[in-house]
Design a protein around this motif. Structure first.
Motif, PDB file in Angstrom:
ATOM      1  N   SER A 187      20.511   6.705  -2.108  1.00 38.66           N
ATOM      2  CA  SER A 187      20.670   6.748  -0.773  1.00 38.66           C
ATOM      3  C   SER A 187      21.448   5.890  -0.011  1.00 38.66           C
ATOM      4  CB  SER A 187      18.841   6.715  -0.422  1.00 38.66           C
ATOM      5  OG  SER A 187      19.037   6.790   1.059  1.00 38.66           O
ATOM      6  N   PRO A 188      22.120   6.740   1.124  1.00 32.92           N
ATOM      7  CA  PRO A 188      22.851   5.766   2.190  1.00 32.92           C
ATOM      8  C   PRO A 188      22.131   4.448   2.601  1.00 32.92           C
ATOM      9  CG  PRO A 188      22.260   7.933   3.244  1.00 32.92           C
ATOM     10  CD  PRO A 188      21.907   7.867   1.694  1.00 32.92           C
ATOM     11  N   ALA A 189      20.647   4.632   2.595  1.00 36.08           N
ATOM     12  CA  ALA A 189      19.972   3.607   3.276  1.00 36.08           C
ATOM     13  C   ALA A 189      19.850   2.351   2.061  1.00 36.08           C
ATOM     14  CB  ALA A 189      18.668   4.139   3.565  1.00 36.08           C
ATOM     15  N   ALA A 190      20.086   1.215   2.468  1.00 36.12           N
ATOM     16  CA  ALA A 190      19.888  -0.068   1.676  1.00 36.12           C
ATOM     17  C   ALA A 190      18.269  -0.230   1.264  1.00 36.12           C
ATOM     18  CB  ALA A 190      20.359  -1.239   2.333  1.00 36.12           C
ATOM     19  N   GLN A 191      17.354   0.196   2.207  1.00 34.71           N
ATOM     20  CA  GLN A 191      16.134   0.222   2.157  1.00 34.71           C
ATOM     21  C   GLN A 191      15.384   1.709   2.432  1.00 34.71           C
ATOM     22  OE1 GLN A 191      13.919  -2.870   1.231  1.00 34.71           O
ATOM     23  NE2 GLN A 191      16.198  -3.525   0.714  1.00 34.71           N
ATOM     24  N   PRO A 192      15.406   2.485   1.392  1.00 35.44           N
ATOM     25  CA  PRO A 192      15.065   3.719   1.690  1.00 35.44           C
ATOM     26  C   PRO A 192      13.425   3.902   1.891  1.00 35.44           C
ATOM     27  CG  PRO A 192      15.502   3.446  -0.582  1.00 35.44           C
ATOM     28  CD  PRO A 192      15.966   2.197   0.029  1.00 35.44           C
ATOM     29  N   GLY A 193      12.951   4.814   2.520  1.00 32.75           N
ATOM     30  CA  GLY A 193      11.617   4.758   2.928  1.00 32.75           C
ATOM     31  C   GLY A 193      11.073   3.877   3.847  1.00 32.75           C
ATOM     32  N   GLN A 194      11.931   3.333   4.800  1.00 27.63           N
ATOM     33  CA  GLN A 194      11.516   2.517   5.734  1.00 27.63           C
ATOM     34  C   GLN A 194      10.232   3.091   6.696  1.00 27.63           C
ATOM     35  OE1 GLN A 194      11.783  -0.709   6.486  1.00 27.63           O
ATOM     36  NE2 GLN A 194      13.629  -1.270   5.230  1.00 27.63           N
ATOM     37  N   ARG A 195      10.476   4.314   7.064  1.00 28.32           N
ATOM     38  CA  ARG A 195       9.429   5.009   7.775  1.00 28.32           C
ATOM     39  C   ARG A 195       8.002   4.768   7.400  1.00 28.32           C
ATOM     40  NH1 ARG A 195      12.036  10.898   8.659  1.00 28.32           N
ATOM     41  NH2 ARG A 195       9.614  11.205   8.771  1.00 28.32           N
ATOM     42  N   LEU A 196       7.896   4.470   5.856  1.00 29.32           N
ATOM     43  CA  LEU A 196       6.781   4.269   5.440  1.00 29.32           C
ATOM     44  C   LEU A 196       6.127   2.916   5.447  1.00 29.32           C
ATOM     45  CD1 LEU A 196       7.214   6.183   1.848  1.00 29.32           C
ATOM     46  CD2 LEU A 196       6.009   7.207   3.874  1.00 29.32           C
ATOM     47  N   GLY A 197       6.949   1.907   5.978  1.00 30.86           N
ATOM     48  CA  GLY A 197       6.727   0.694   6.221  1.00 30.86           C
ATOM     49  C   GLY A 197       7.362  -0.151   5.038  1.00 30.86           C
ATOM     50  N   PRO A 198       7.603  -1.584   5.547  1.00 30.27           N
ATOM     51  CA  PRO A 198       8.453  -2.335   4.803  1.00 30.27           C
ATOM     52  C   PRO A 198       7.433  -2.509   3.295  1.00 30.27           C
ATOM     53  CG  PRO A 198       8.203  -3.286   6.863  1.00 30.27           C
ATOM     54  CD  PRO A 198       7.405  -2.446   6.805  1.00 30.27           C
ATOM     55  N   LYS A 199       6.218  -2.780   3.367  1.00 29.78           N
ATOM     56  CA  LYS A 199       5.349  -3.052   2.187  1.00 29.78           C
ATOM     57  C   LYS A 199       5.700  -1.947   1.156  1.00 29.78           C
ATOM     58  CE  LYS A 199       1.021  -4.104   0.507  1.00 29.78           C
ATOM     59  NZ  LYS A 199      -0.487  -4.500   1.023  1.00 29.78           N
ATOM     60  N   ALA A 200       5.673  -0.491   1.796  1.00 28.56           N
ATOM     61  CA  ALA A 200       5.839   0.510   0.657  1.00 28.56           C
ATOM     62  C   ALA A 200       7.158   0.779   0.132  1.00 28.56           C
ATOM     63  CB  ALA A 200       5.660   1.872   1.777  1.00 28.56           C
ATOM     64  N   VAL A 201       8.235   0.270   0.998  1.00 26.72           N
ATOM     65  CA  VAL A 201       9.363   0.248   0.446  1.00 26.72           C
ATOM     66  C   VAL A 201       9.719  -0.674  -0.790  1.00 26.72           C
ATOM     67  CG1 VAL A 201      12.123  -0.305   0.769  1.00 26.72           C
ATOM     68  CG2 VAL A 201      10.650   0.758   2.534  1.00 26.72           C
ATOM     69  N   ARG A 202       8.887  -1.717  -0.799  1.00 30.29           N
ATOM     70  CA  ARG A 202       8.974  -2.850  -1.704  1.00 30.29           C
ATOM     71  C   ARG A 202       8.418  -2.353  -2.930  1.00 30.29           C
ATOM     72  NH1 ARG A 202       8.367  -6.622   2.582  1.00 30.29           N
ATOM     73  NH2 ARG A 202       6.117  -6.193   2.201  1.00 30.29           N
ATOM     74  N   GLY A 203       7.036  -1.606  -2.610  1.00 27.69           N
ATOM     75  CA  GLY A 203       6.295  -0.874  -3.758  1.00 27.69           C
ATOM     76  C   GLY A 203       7.198   0.257  -4.495  1.00 27.69           C
ATOM     77  N   LEU A 204       7.739   0.992  -3.760  1.00 26.24           N
ATOM     78  CA  LEU A 204       8.765   2.047  -4.299  1.00 26.24           C
ATOM     79  C   LEU A 204       9.927   1.532  -5.224  1.00 26.24           C
ATOM     80  CD1 LEU A 204       8.670   4.279  -1.267  1.00 26.24           C
ATOM     81  CD2 LEU A 204       7.508   4.721  -3.327  1.00 26.24           C
ATOM     82  N   LEU A 205      10.241   0.632  -4.662  1.00 25.26           N
ATOM     83  CA  LEU A 205      11.509   0.096  -5.528  1.00 25.26           C
ATOM     84  C   LEU A 205      10.991  -0.752  -6.697  1.00 25.26           C
ATOM     85  CD1 LEU A 205      13.857  -1.378  -2.680  1.00 25.26           C
ATOM     86  CD2 LEU A 205      14.277   0.710  -4.189  1.00 25.26           C
ATOM     87  N   ARG A 206       9.834  -1.508  -6.591  1.00 20.59           N
ATOM     88  CA  ARG A 206       9.263  -1.824  -7.875  1.00 20.59           C
ATOM     89  C   ARG A 206       8.883  -1.073  -8.982  1.00 20.59           C
ATOM     90  NH1 ARG A 206       6.487  -5.579  -4.347  1.00 20.59           N
ATOM     91  NH2 ARG A 206       4.366  -4.000  -4.764  1.00 20.59           N
ATOM     92  N   GLU A 207       8.031   0.096  -8.203  1.00 19.33           N
ATOM     93  CA  GLU A 207       7.999   1.214  -9.213  1.00 19.33           C
ATOM     94  C   GLU A 207       9.161   1.820  -9.990  1.00 19.33           C
ATOM     95  OE1 GLU A 207       5.087   3.646 -11.146  1.00 19.33           O
ATOM     96  OE2 GLU A 207       4.630   1.889  -9.820  1.00 19.33           O
ATOM     97  N   MET A 208      10.248   2.094  -9.218  1.00 21.59           N
ATOM     98  CA  MET A 208      11.379   2.485 -10.036  1.00 21.59           C
ATOM     99  C   MET A 208      11.758   1.498 -10.985  1.00 21.59           C
ATOM    100  SD  MET A 208      13.730   3.914  -6.656  1.00 21.59           S
ATOM    101  CE  MET A 208      12.981   4.827  -5.315  1.00 21.59           C
TER     102      MET A 208
END
Length: 375
Positions: A187-208
């Motif tokens: 993604s061109p975004a450094a923190q993809p999924g920001q619309r879900l919220g900061p906590k969600a972004v961290r969780g998604l990247l951890r899951e990856m």
């Protein structure tokens, strides 16, 4: 008798039909769409694994239209005249006393080589292609990513891409061939999924990271080839590319004097009324609405906007002043075939719950409950 015309047969249009009919039993309702069917797009994430078949997600609306006493006009909108009082279609013109536009959005396909990528949210055919390509691949690299509309931050749909990513990972593991594949999320975004919220972004990247999925983030997209994803931060090989570009307005909007946002959507106020037009409303992905940048383009939001549009149109038809607004909220389950993570966001709170098997079954139960009203 009020003559009300709706454009589209998706979430927003069908919700508007129900609200209009409940509030005005005598209204003459005409719905314009290419086919009398509804596609439940959230379920397409399960087509590649075989958990859903295409016929499970295509709903014939004949019974629904009869129950709601809707006049179905098979065709595609092509323009409007007389300030919205006439809708032009490829199969004739339709006059109305009120108009609600629910024709969805259009994906921006300007990136060079984008024809080499599959856009999952384009519907069932795209999901079938993903299924067939996965079955045929003996191994290799699968790239999954999304981008937005730089002129319209809310005009993007990234959530399903996380579901396709995690779903493919789980599917390959169940088939006993995950070790033959490399999965890359980009993604061109450094923190993809920001619309879900900061906590969600961290969780998604951890899951990856937990699933062994590589990431390529924060670099502007340049182009695709049949074998590569190319960004300003470098290129990487890919045997299968799934990519969700940003969204803009339908092409037929260009043939109208509908007010447009910088990103090409129909400009609306907080009541879903098209700016500067009488008795013309918009609901769902077609519109640009005032609100926070994280306002989602998802089915739930379309339903909420359709409820407001229907109520305000009827108020305006009665000579009143439209005043109903819609709640801005995001509720979704990021599914991965056997489990899911619940994400919720409103102006007052933002929560992310961890992956649980129960959330997967809750998503399936909601699908059954939602679709039964149209069967």
């Amino acid at each position: 008798m009020n003559r009300i015309t709706l454009v589209g047969a998706g979430f927003a249009a069908l919700t508007a039909v129900q609200k209009l009919r409940a509030a005005d039993p005598a209204a003459e309702i005409t719905l314009v769409a290419p086919a009398p069917e509804f596609t439940y797009l959230p379920g397409t994430i399960w087509i590649p694994s075989g958990l859903r078949r295409p016929e499970d997600l295509r709903i014939d609306l004949g019974n629904f239209f009869r129950r709601m006493r809707v006049n179905f006009h098979q065709g595609s909108a092509s323009g409007i005249e007389a300030g919205g009082r006439t809708l032009l279609t490829d199969r004739g013109a339709i006059e109305n006393d009120g108009l609600i536009i629910c024709s969805g959005g259009r994906f921006i396909k300007k990136l060079p080589g984008i024809e080499h990528a599959i856009t999952p949210c384009e519907g069932i055919p795209a999901a079938i292609e993903i299924r067939d390509r996965l079955r045929a691949l003996p191994g290799g690299t699968i790239a999954v990513g999304f981008a937005g509309n730089p002129k319209e931050p809310s005009a993007m749909r990234g959530g399903p891409m996380f579901e396709f990513l995690f779903g493919i990972d789980r599917q390959l593991r169940r088939e006993g061939r995950r070790e033959r594949f490399k999965l890359v999320f980009f993604s061109p975004a450094a923190q993809p999924g920001q619309r879900l919220g900061p906590k969600a972004v961290r969780g998604l990247l951890r899951e990856m990271k937990k699933r062994g999925i590589d990431t390529h983030l924060g670099h502007k997209m340049k182009q695709f080839t049949d074998r590569q994803v190319i960004t300003e931060g470098g290129a990487f090989d890919a045997d299968l590319i799934l990519f969700m570009p940003g969204m803009t307005g339908n092409q037929w909007f260009d043939n109208t004097d509908l007010p447009r946002s910088p990103g090409g959507l129909i400009q609306a106020d907080a009541q879903c009324r098209v700016i500067g037009m009488e008795r013309v409303y918009v609901a769902g992905d077609s519109g640009s609405y005032p609100g926070p940048e994280w306002m989602p383009k998802q089915a739930h939001m379309a339903d909420l906007q359709a409820e407001a549009a229907a109520a305000n149109l009827l108020t305006e038809l009665k000579g009143g002043q439209p005043a109903r607004t819609f709640k801005v909220e995001l509720f979704c389950i990021v599914d991965s075939q056997t489990s899911g993570s619940l994400v919720a966001r409103t102006p007052n709170f933002n929560i992310t719950l961890p992956q649980l098997r129960a959330f997967h079954w809750l998503k399936r139960l909601f699908e059954w409950w939602y679709l039964r009203q149209y069967r």
